[in-house]
Design an enzyme around this catalytic site. Structure first.
Site, mmCIF file in Angstrom:
data_model
loop_
_atom_site.group_PDB
_atom_site.id
_atom_site.type_symbol
_atom_site.label_atom_id
_atom_site.label_comp_id
_atom_site.label_asym_id
_atom_site.label_seq_id
_atom_site.Cartn_x
_atom_site.Cartn_y
_atom_site.Cartn_z
ATOM 1 N N GLY A 264 26.855 41.869 35.175
ATOM 2 C CA GLY A 264 27.662 41.503 36.339
ATOM 3 C C GLY A 264 28.703 40.448 36.012
ATOM 4 C CG ASP B 6 17.673 43.970 21.847
ATOM 5 O OD1 ASP B 6 17.431 44.620 22.874
ATOM 6 O OD2 ASP B 6 17.134 42.856 21.593
ATOM 7 C CG LEU B 7 20.418 38.906 22.828
ATOM 8 C CD1 LEU B 7 19.937 38.086 24.025
ATOM 9 C CD2 LEU B 7 21.614 38.206 22.170
ATOM 10 C CB SER C 248 20.015 38.170 34.905
ATOM 11 O OG SER C 248 19.964 39.445 35.494
ATOM 12 C CE1 TYR D 71 17.122 34.423 34.138
ATOM 13 C CE2 TYR D 71 16.858 33.336 36.256
ATOM 14 C CZ TYR D 71 17.677 33.805 35.255
ATOM 15 O OH TYR D 71 19.035 33.669 35.356
HETATM 16 P P1 NAI Z 1 23.071 40.916 34.272
HETATM 17 O O1 NAI Z 1 21.618 41.234 34.278
HETATM 18 O O2 NAI Z 1 23.981 41.662 35.157
HETATM 19 O O3 NAI Z 1 23.634 41.046 32.778
HETATM 20 C C1 NAI Z 1 22.888 40.691 31.650
HETATM 21 C C2 NAI Z 1 23.341 41.562 30.502
HETATM 22 O O4 NAI Z 1 22.574 41.195 29.356
HETATM 23 C C3 NAI Z 1 23.107 43.055 30.759
HETATM 24 O O5 NAI Z 1 24.309 43.782 30.564
HETATM 25 C C4 NAI Z 1 22.060 43.448 29.739
HETATM 26 O O6 NAI Z 1 22.234 44.762 29.199
HETATM 27 C C5 NAI Z 1 22.241 42.384 28.666
HETATM 28 N N1 NAI Z 1 21.002 42.159 27.929
HETATM 29 C C6 NAI Z 1 19.761 41.944 28.445
HETATM 30 N N2 NAI Z 1 18.869 41.812 27.454
HETATM 31 C C7 NAI Z 1 19.561 41.941 26.299
HETATM 32 C C8 NAI Z 1 19.177 41.899 24.939
HETATM 33 N N3 NAI Z 1 17.905 41.704 24.578
HETATM 34 N N4 NAI Z 1 20.133 42.068 24.005
HETATM 35 C C9 NAI Z 1 21.433 42.268 24.366
HETATM 36 N N5 NAI Z 1 21.851 42.332 25.647
HETATM 37 C C10 NAI Z 1 20.907 42.158 26.595
HETATM 38 O O7 NAI Z 1 23.179 39.349 34.539
HETATM 39 P P2 NAI Z 1 24.419 38.537 35.122
HETATM 40 O O8 NAI Z 1 24.240 38.384 36.573
HETATM 41 O O9 NAI Z 1 25.670 39.079 34.582
HETATM 42 O O10 NAI Z 1 24.146 37.101 34.473
HETATM 43 C C11 NAI Z 1 24.623 36.794 33.182
HETATM 44 C C12 NAI Z 1 23.846 35.585 32.663
HETATM 45 O O11 NAI Z 1 23.996 34.504 33.567
HETATM 46 C C13 NAI Z 1 22.354 35.840 32.513
HETATM 47 O O12 NAI Z 1 21.888 35.157 31.374
HETATM 48 C C14 NAI Z 1 21.770 35.217 33.765
HETATM 49 O O13 NAI Z 1 20.436 34.779 33.558
HETATM 50 C C15 NAI Z 1 22.721 34.052 34.002
HETATM 51 N N6 NAI Z 1 22.788 33.681 35.400
HETATM 52 C C16 NAI Z 1 23.393 34.517 36.305
HETATM 53 C C17 NAI Z 1 23.498 34.163 37.629
HETATM 54 C C18 NAI Z 1 24.240 35.000 38.618
HETATM 55 O O14 NAI Z 1 24.427 34.535 39.738
HETATM 56 N N7 NAI Z 1 24.699 36.190 38.295
HETATM 57 C C19 NAI Z 1 22.883 32.915 38.123
HETATM 58 C C20 NAI Z 1 22.254 32.119 37.088
HETATM 59 C C21 NAI Z 1 22.233 32.492 35.789
HETATM 60 C C1 15L Z 2 19.933 33.774 38.813
HETATM 61 O O1 15L Z 2 19.598 33.079 37.874
HETATM 62 C C2 15L Z 2 20.042 35.254 38.701
HETATM 63 O O2 15L Z 2 20.430 35.652 37.397
HETATM 64 C C3 15L Z 2 20.992 35.849 39.716
HETATM 65 O O3 15L Z 2 20.802 37.258 39.732
HETATM 66 C C4 15L Z 2 20.751 35.272 41.106
HETATM 67 O O4 15L Z 2 19.490 35.663 41.550
HETATM 68 C C5 15L Z 2 20.851 33.755 41.051
HETATM 69 O O5 15L Z 2 20.058 33.195 40.037
HETATM 70 C C6 15L Z 2 20.429 33.100 42.375
HETATM 71 O O6 15L Z 2 19.637 32.168 42.336
HETATM 72 O O7 15L Z 2 20.970 33.507 43.405
#
Ligand code: NAI
Ligand code: 15L
Length: 269
Positions: A15, A49-50, A73, A138
């Site tokens: 995202g 992959d990581l 995430s 997480y």
């Molecule tokens: P998301 O779940 O949409 O994207 C994460 C991406 O990481 C996915 O495309 C997935 O394929 C990839 N991924 C997962 N495991 C993997 C692995 N082992 N190796 C390689 N790629 C891998 O998450 P989003 O919402 O884009 O968030 C991005 C980062 O920001 C995440 O680390 C999340 O924890 C952090 N975050 C996001 C928030 C939000 O509001 N969207 C809030 C707080 C933190």
């Molecule tokens: C996160 O850390 C998650 O990655 C995101 O999907 C949301 O749930 C966000 O926190 C949140 O607290 O709203």
């Protein structure tokens, strides 16, 4: 530090990764993309992959900085979190150290401090120095990531800005998010500041817009040059009409982490 040009964006298919692919090039960055999931329309993206240390080493070779978004995430079984978020982030930092990358922006989360009670009206905002109170495996993995970043600064001189992201989506979708929402535009502004500020060492910042109902202190983010432009307040009337005000007696409303603080969590994979 000289402005980085080539930046590895891990989690580029996700995202935030998708949003940043649309915005960050306008800041002058050349993005190298990595994700475990192939990215449609991006033939040069690295699909890895990581867990793949060799692929990570190749991916970081020659970049000026990394924005590390990849990982699970939401809450998930510990074994999955361990592999993707704990070992995966360790592998990324090892690759960066081996290849001489000097700056990482780490996608931490509000869930590192999820059990911190949200401040009452008029009470002081939550500082970045508040102790870790993870609300999930997480959140625990993100707390590990912040400490890993600190270790790499103290031991190896690799700089990190750990961004405790609130909720980064096109729009807030809950009353809680009115306090912690970060617009995509502000996310890009904050990542740009984190990539270009001088002497960050390891700095922890909260990642949100300048929301009227803010729960946390953005001063460490402002100190690295972040100037948020957005405020979730324009969505308040509609969201409160739909969901009602937050209820302090509801455990899913009382703390920063919201419903992540309930057992069992309702968002589990
Ligand atoms: P998301 O779940 O949409 O994207 C994460 C991406 O990481 C996915 O495309 C997935 O394929 C990839 N991924 C997962 N495991 C993997 C692995 N082992 N190796 C390689 N790629 C891998 O998450 P989003 O919402 O884009 O968030 C991005 C980062 O920001 C995440 O680390 C999340 O924890 C952090 N975050 C996001 C928030 C939000 O509001 N969207 C809030 C707080 C933190
Ligand atoms: C996160 O850390 C998650 O990655 C995101 O999907 C949301 O749930 C966000 O926190 C949140 O607290 O709203």
């Amino acid at each position: 530090m000289p402005a980085p040009r080539t930046v590895l964006l891990t989690g580029a298919a996700g995202g935030i990764g998708t949003l940043m692919r649309g915005i960050l090039p306008a800041y002058g960055y050349e993005l190298r993309l990595l994700d475990a999931t192939p990215i449609e329309g991006e033939p040069d993206a690295i699909t890895a992959d990581l867990a793949d240390k060799e692929a990570l080493r190749e991916a970081v070779r020659g970049v000026d900085a990394v924005i590390h978004l990849a990982g699970i995430s939401l809450e998930a079984p510990f074994e999955k979190i361990l592999r993707a978020n704990i070992e995966g982030t360790y592998n990324l930092y090892e690759a960066a150290r081996e290849e001489g990358v000097e700056r990482i922006v780490f996608a931490s989360s509000n869930h590192t401090v999820g059990f911190t009670p949200r401040p009452a009206d008029g009470a002081p905002l939550i500082p970045v120095s508040t102790p870790h109170r993870p609300d999930t495996f997480y959140g625990l993995s993100k707390a590990f990531g912040e400490d890993l970043a600190q270790l790499h600064w103290d031991l190896h001189g690799i700089e990190t800005v750990s961004v405790r992201i609130g909720s980064c989506f096109m729009e807030p979708s809950s009353v809680r998010m009115l306090s912690i929402w970060m617009s995509p535009g502000d996310c890009a502004r904050l990542f740009h500041a984190a990539l270009t500020a001088d002497g960050v060492g390891h700095t922890v910042v909260y990642g949100s817009s300048a929301n009227t109902r803010l729960w946390w202190d953005l001063s460490s983010a402002r100190a690295i040059g972040y100037e948020p432009k957005d405020d979730s307040e324009q969505y308040a009337e509609k969201l409160i009409a739909e969901h009602g005000e937050l209820d302090p007696d509801n455990p899913g409303h009382a703390n920063l982490g919201g419903e992540f603080c309930t057992d069992p969590p309702q968002w589990k994979h």
